[in-house]
Structures are given as structure tokens and as C-alpha cells.
Design an enzyme around this catalytic site. Sequence first.
Site, PDB file in Angstrom:
ATOM      1  N   THR A 180       0.813  -1.205   0.000  1.00 14.26           N
ATOM      2  CA  THR A 180       0.000   0.000   0.000  1.00 14.26           C
ATOM      3  C   THR A 180       0.850   1.260   0.000  1.00 14.26           C
ATOM      4  OG1 THR A 180      -2.000   0.932   0.944  1.00 14.26           O
ATOM      5  CG2 THR A 180      -0.240   0.421   2.477  1.00 14.26           C
ATOM      6  N   LYS A 215      -8.578   2.315   1.346  1.00 15.96           N
ATOM      7  CA  LYS A 215      -7.748   2.375   2.550  1.00 15.96           C
ATOM      8  C   LYS A 215      -7.840   3.727   3.247  1.00 15.96           C
ATOM      9  CE  LYS A 215      -4.746  -0.655   0.005  1.00 15.96           C
ATOM     10  NZ  LYS A 215      -3.501  -0.742  -0.715  1.00 15.96           N
ATOM     11  N   GLY A 246      -6.308   6.996   7.102  1.00 20.21           N
ATOM     12  CA  GLY A 246      -5.845   6.018   6.122  1.00 20.21           C
ATOM     13  C   GLY A 246      -4.923   5.027   6.814  1.00 20.21           C
ATOM     14  N   SER A 276       4.648   0.782   1.796  1.00 21.22           N
ATOM     15  CA  SER A 276       5.854   0.467   1.028  1.00 21.22           C
ATOM     16  C   SER A 276       6.177   1.523  -0.019  1.00 21.22           C
ATOM     17  CB  SER A 276       5.726  -0.913   0.370  1.00 21.22           C
ATOM     18  OG  SER A 276       4.576  -0.968  -0.438  1.00 21.22           O
TER      19      SER A 276
END
Length: 179
Positions: free
Chosen positions: A8, A40, A52, A131
Site C-alpha cells: 500500500t 484504505k 488512512g 511500502s
Amino acid sequence: MTTNFHGTTVIAVRRGDRVAIAGDGQVTLGSTVMKKGAVKVRRMREGKVLAGFAGSTADAMTLFDKFDSKIEEFRGNITRAVVELAKDWRTDRILRRLEALLIVADKDHTFIISGSGDVIEPEDGIASIGSGGPYALAAAKMLMRHTEMDARTIAQEAIRTAAEICIYTNEEITVEELA
């Protein structure tokens, strides 16, 4: 942040009187893309708070619920709510096993919250997790310095940039914004 979750990218951008949080939609399991359109990012507290997550979806949903109860308990005081959530997350036997990071924002503040007790409010109004977070953060910082784009557009473009670099990020973007 040293914790890096695969799968994500979520970014918060504050410019002028607006704040936007954007997240990509990709969910991966190992090296397999399981879903392209996950959401998200969400609104909380009657639309006055944005949040989020990056990390385990089930863990993030638990944390969203816990944060929601904290924000209600402290009558919308986001600063107090994030500090109390971080304390609970770090000390509670069950919560401390949750693997996720949260970004939350209201009209005045943006915070990153982690299970290790971190509560970070960025000085420049830009925060990212996941990431692809470092790529989105770099893109957003450059767009803030060199363009007049609004918060929403910067957040979207930052996610798009991260998606070009990070294999765990896609361009199925969800954006929520407060004015």
C-alpha cells in the site's frame, strides 16, 4: 518510520486551508495481487476527520474502530485521541500485536500513529506510510515546492508517482479531502 508494510501507499497533504489523504487500491498476498480496488482511506467523526492505513486490513479495521471511539471520547480533540490510541496500542496485550500504521488528519493537524507508541506530526504537512510511502513523500515535497497544485491533486500525483516505482502500489486511487 522503520516499519515498512508491503501492499500500500497512503499520503496526507496539507496546503492552505485544505488537507487530503489519498491511498492506492492494491492488496497483495506475498507476490500476488489479490485486489486492485481496496479502499484504505475513510472519513470519520461526521466527516470532520480523515484516516488512512497501511498494513493488515483486519488490524487496520480494529484500529479505525479504536480511534473512532477515542475521537468520540475526547469530543473531536484529535491530538488527545491519537496520544491515547498510541498508549493503548503500545500497552494492551492484544492491540500491541496489530500490524498497521495509521495517518489521521483534521482541519488543523496531521498525525502518523504506530504500534510502537509513535505519534508524529510532520512539520511540513506531508505524511506518508506504506511500502510506496517514501516515493510518494518525495513526489509530494517536490510538487509542494515547485507548483501551485492543491492538496488533493498533489496527493493523487504523489500516489501515481509511487505506483510507477513501487510494485506494491497501483493507480486505483481513493482521495478524501477536508476544506
